[in-house]
Design a protein around this motif. Structure first.
Motif, mmCIF file in Angstrom:
data_model
loop_
_atom_site.group_PDB
_atom_site.id
_atom_site.type_symbol
_atom_site.label_atom_id
_atom_site.label_comp_id
_atom_site.label_asym_id
_atom_site.label_seq_id
_atom_site.Cartn_x
_atom_site.Cartn_y
_atom_site.Cartn_z
ATOM 1 N N SER A 292 51.904 50.609 39.544
ATOM 2 C CA SER A 292 51.876 50.872 38.101
ATOM 3 C C SER A 292 50.696 50.151 37.454
ATOM 4 C CB SER A 292 53.187 50.408 37.454
ATOM 5 O OG SER A 292 54.310 50.838 38.177
ATOM 6 N N PHE A 293 50.531 48.877 37.792
ATOM 7 C CA PHE A 293 49.417 48.117 37.229
ATOM 8 C C PHE A 293 48.077 48.636 37.733
ATOM 9 C CE2 PHE A 293 52.747 45.069 36.166
ATOM 10 C CZ PHE A 293 52.304 44.586 34.935
ATOM 11 N N SER A 294 48.035 49.046 39.003
ATOM 12 C CA SER A 294 46.777 49.562 39.563
ATOM 13 C C SER A 294 46.312 50.804 38.816
ATOM 14 C CB SER A 294 46.951 49.880 41.054
ATOM 15 O OG SER A 294 47.224 48.715 41.791
ATOM 16 N N ILE A 295 47.273 51.653 38.403
ATOM 17 C CA ILE A 295 46.927 52.874 37.660
ATOM 18 C C ILE A 295 46.273 52.510 36.333
ATOM 19 C CG2 ILE A 295 47.901 54.887 36.478
ATOM 20 C CD1 ILE A 295 50.108 54.868 38.696
ATOM 21 N N LEU A 310 39.823 42.513 33.773
ATOM 22 C CA LEU A 310 40.132 41.182 34.312
ATOM 23 C C LEU A 310 41.368 40.585 33.639
ATOM 24 C CD1 LEU A 310 36.518 39.719 34.631
ATOM 25 C CD2 LEU A 310 38.061 40.304 36.510
ATOM 26 N N ASP A 311 41.523 40.823 32.321
ATOM 27 C CA ASP A 311 42.684 40.294 31.593
ATOM 28 C C ASP A 311 43.974 40.928 32.117
ATOM 29 O OD1 ASP A 311 40.947 38.783 30.107
ATOM 30 O OD2 ASP A 311 40.965 40.105 28.345
ATOM 31 N N LYS A 312 43.956 42.241 32.290
ATOM 32 C CA LYS A 312 45.142 42.935 32.788
ATOM 33 C C LYS A 312 45.451 42.499 34.223
ATOM 34 C CE LYS A 312 48.265 46.124 31.851
ATOM 35 N NZ LYS A 312 49.169 45.987 30.681
ATOM 36 N N PHE A 313 44.405 42.277 34.988
ATOM 37 C CA PHE A 313 44.561 41.823 36.374
ATOM 38 C C PHE A 313 45.236 40.448 36.402
ATOM 39 C CE2 PHE A 313 42.583 39.912 40.285
ATOM 40 C CZ PHE A 313 43.183 40.764 41.204
ATOM 41 N N SER A 314 44.827 39.574 35.483
ATOM 42 C CA SER A 314 45.431 38.234 35.397
ATOM 43 C C SER A 314 46.892 38.325 34.974
ATOM 44 C CB SER A 314 44.649 37.371 34.390
ATOM 45 O OG SER A 314 43.315 37.194 34.811
ATOM 46 N N THR A 315 47.190 39.228 34.022
ATOM 47 C CA THR A 315 48.575 39.413 33.571
ATOM 48 C C THR A 315 49.472 39.830 34.733
ATOM 49 O OG1 THR A 315 47.813 40.077 31.371
ATOM 50 C CG2 THR A 315 50.060 40.706 31.982
ATOM 51 N N MET A 316 48.964 40.724 35.547
ATOM 52 C CA MET A 316 49.727 41.202 36.686
ATOM 53 C C MET A 316 50.048 40.052 37.639
ATOM 54 S SD MET A 316 48.628 43.973 39.600
ATOM 55 C CE MET A 316 47.762 42.701 40.528
ATOM 56 N N LYS A 317 49.060 39.216 37.910
ATOM 57 C CA LYS A 317 49.278 38.099 38.837
ATOM 58 C C LYS A 317 50.235 37.068 38.243
ATOM 59 C CE LYS A 317 44.846 37.206 39.615
ATOM 60 N NZ LYS A 317 43.646 36.570 40.217
ATOM 61 N N GLU A 318 50.182 36.878 36.913
ATOM 62 C CA GLU A 318 51.096 35.939 36.258
ATOM 63 C C GLU A 318 52.548 36.388 36.392
ATOM 64 O OE1 GLU A 318 49.626 35.716 32.295
ATOM 65 O OE2 GLU A 318 47.824 34.598 32.858
ATOM 66 N N LYS A 319 52.757 37.717 36.501
ATOM 67 C CA LYS A 319 54.102 38.254 36.669
ATOM 68 C C LYS A 319 54.580 38.148 38.118
ATOM 69 C CE LYS A 319 54.140 41.538 32.818
ATOM 70 N NZ LYS A 319 55.423 41.079 32.217
ATOM 71 N N GLY A 320 53.749 37.557 38.958
ATOM 72 C CA GLY A 320 54.148 37.360 40.350
ATOM 73 C C GLY A 320 53.922 38.570 41.229
ATOM 74 N N TYR A 328 42.564 45.510 43.970
ATOM 75 C CA TYR A 328 41.247 44.853 44.028
ATOM 76 C C TYR A 328 40.117 45.887 43.929
ATOM 77 C CZ TYR A 328 42.950 40.175 45.328
ATOM 78 O OH TYR A 328 43.523 38.931 45.312
ATOM 79 N N THR A 329 40.307 47.035 44.556
ATOM 80 C CA THR A 329 39.261 48.061 44.541
ATOM 81 C C THR A 329 38.946 48.509 43.124
ATOM 82 O OG1 THR A 329 39.899 48.857 46.732
ATOM 83 C CG2 THR A 329 38.605 50.356 45.379
ATOM 84 N N SER A 330 39.995 48.745 42.310
ATOM 85 C CA SER A 330 39.783 49.184 40.929
ATOM 86 C C SER A 330 38.989 48.155 40.134
ATOM 87 C CB SER A 330 41.129 49.445 40.235
ATOM 88 O OG SER A 330 41.760 50.571 40.778
#
Length: 513
Positions: A292-295, A310-320, A328-330
């Motif tokens: 879902s996040f990758s999309i 980058l911000d959305k990528f960080s949010t995803m990682k914060e959610k575990g 990573y490719t996107s």
């Protein structure tokens, strides 16, 4: 540099956004594995086999005992040379009983032949299996069905699906899974209306499930008809079938994938619609996953918004949620296309340190940027690294990017080196590689070399595109090389109708040009 979707990325997205897991195990043919004997045989045939003579004239197998696994690995290496592959298969078939071939060998040769639209021969081999007492497998038919659909022969594909049950042991197959495969393949290759027609006619034969509806929702989304996808989504829930995370991801991808992102208002509307679907998922107790996040990250990437990505990528990682190769490719694709190569390289290092092996698709993002900058040194340096990195070796798209780059820069020495590397690797050359090379040579007015590769392409059983034939024809005529053209045409006509003795029993069609 403009960001466009490559064929490789499209294939990657298809696998990412539609995880119809079981069906993939059905049709997966064996992949290339290390084998010195298979390398030796395939290279010997590719470099020395004469298409006008029987296989024995070039195949010297002293000291090599053929077995089904070795034959299969050799066929994989010959997959871009249909005539040589068929000749080798025929040779193996003619060996004393029992011949070193099995059902997997038939699947591989059927795939190779159907890829160049020699469907009559493919069917002939299926009938041959049955006569020899080798029970045709589901895989053989599904490979043939997929190739028929790719060629646009959807009605023939549906008939092949029906005929399959006359050959295959019904007790060993799940018809619902096969039906899903037929629908999914039709949708993947944009024949959604045919898929819906087949579904509506035959859905009463099966217990309709979420997976079938998910496939059709995916098909409508793929051709940009999100409204029809939502209609099927509603029909599914009315039947009492609860959508799962895959269904939501497919619909989410439909909302995001084809959306126009410029001007900025359209981008914001797309993100609002995506967030609305995120909220609906949570209300149903379905938590958005890494797909879902990758999309959504892919939307930011398409819009060339590196900081938001980058911000959305960080949010995803914060959610575990742990990033995958696709995630990573996107992000790397966005950073590299926006010229932030340093940040992209840092993320690549992070990816490796987290135990996620980069694929060729990741490296290709960097290569596209190097091509846009005409950065020869950067491209060569990364290419060498890919050759050394066993987890992400060059794929066919890698070679095509580099070929086009160095042909445009008139660096013919490097082009030749890449071409030889590609042949040695067993990845290609394929139709796109030959097309790029021939068109590049025509652009440089290197008519002799262009003709040589054109003939080689035909001899390997690859069908040239109409534009390639016309480009070569016009170039030779305009360059006052009419005699060269006549010699080339004569050789091609001979090649299209004359084969070695091993081909006499096969219904090969002349090449259409």
């Amino acid at each position: 540099m403009a960001l466009t979707s490559s064929p490789a990325m499209t294939r990657h997205s298809t696998n990412l956004f539609l995880k119809l897991s079981r069906q993939l195990s059905y049709t997966s043919l064996p992949t290339i594995e290390p084998s010195n004997d298979a390398d030796s045989i395939s290279q010997m045939l590719l470099h020395h086999h004469n298409p006008y003579h029987a296989m024995e004239s070039s195949l010297q197998l002293t000291g090599i005992s053929l077995s089904p696994p070795l034959v299969n690995q050799t066929l994989i290496r010959l997959s871009h040379s249909s005539k040589i592959a068929l000749s080798f298969f025929h040779y193996c078939h003619s060996l004393p009983s029992p011949p070193p071939i099995d059902a997997t060998s038939y699947s591989l040769i059927v795939d190779t032949l159907a890829k160049v639209r020699q469907f009559d021969v493919a069917w002939q081999l299926v009938f041959e299996m049955d006569k020899l007492g080798i029970t045709p497998t589901v895989s053989v038919f599904l490979v043939l069905i997929r190739r028929l659909i790719v060629a646009g022969l959807t009605r023939q594909a549906v008939r092949a699906f029906d005929d399959m049950y006359a050959f295959v042991d019904n007790g060993s197959i799940d018809r619902a899974d096969d039906f899903c495969y037929l629908l999914d393949t039709l949708c993947k290759y944009y024949h959604v209306k045919v898929a819906v027609e087949v579904f509506n006619k035959r859905k009463f034969e099966f217990n309709v499930n979420v997976r079938m509806y998910t496939i059709l929702i995916y098909g409508w989304c793929k051709i940009g008809r999100v409204d029809r996808a939502e209609r099927f989504f509603d029909e599914m829930t009315e039947r009492g079938l609860e959508p799962n995370v895959v269904t939501y991801n497919v619909l989410l991808n439909g909302i995001c994938r084809k959306a126009s992102l410029h001007p900025e208002e359209r981008f914001e509307r797309t993100i609002r619609n995506a967030e609305k679907l995120f909220n609906e998922m949570r209300e149903k107790g379905i938590e958005p996953d890494v797909t879902s996040f990758s999309i959504v990250l892919h939307v930011y990437s398409r819009a060339h918004m590196p900081q938001l990505t980058l911000d959305k990528f960080s949010t995803m990682k914060e959610k575990g949620i742990s990033p995958t190769v696709a995630t990573y490719t996107s992000v790397i694709k966005c950073l590299s296309s926006c010229g932030r190569l340093d940040d992209a390289e840092k993320l690549l290092d992070e990816m490796v340190s987290n135990g996620v092996s980069p694929s060729a698709i990741v490296y290709n993002c960097f290569l596209k940027e190097y091509r846009g900058r005409n950065d020869v040194d950067g491209a060569i340096r990364l290419y060498r690294k890919m050759q050394e990195d066993k987890s992400g070796p060059p794929d066919m798209h890698t070679y095509n990017i580099l070929m086009r780059m160095f042909l445009g820069l008139n660096r013919m020495g490097i082009v030749k080196e890449i071409w030889e590397d590609m042949k040695v690797s067993g990845v290609g050359p394929d139709l796109d590689a030959y097309t790029s090379l021939i068109h590049g040579l025509c652009g440089k007015k290197k008519w002799k070399e262009a003709c040589q590769f054109f003939v080689e392409m035909i001899e390997r059983g690859l069908l040239p595109q109409k534009i390639t034939f016309e480009t070569l024809y016009k170039g030779l005529i305009q360059s006052d090389m009419l005699r060269t053209w006549r010699r080339l045409k004569k050789k091609l006509d001979e090649e299209s109708i004359t084969f070695g003795s091993e081909f006499q029993n096969y219904h090969l069609k002349p090449y259409k040009r």
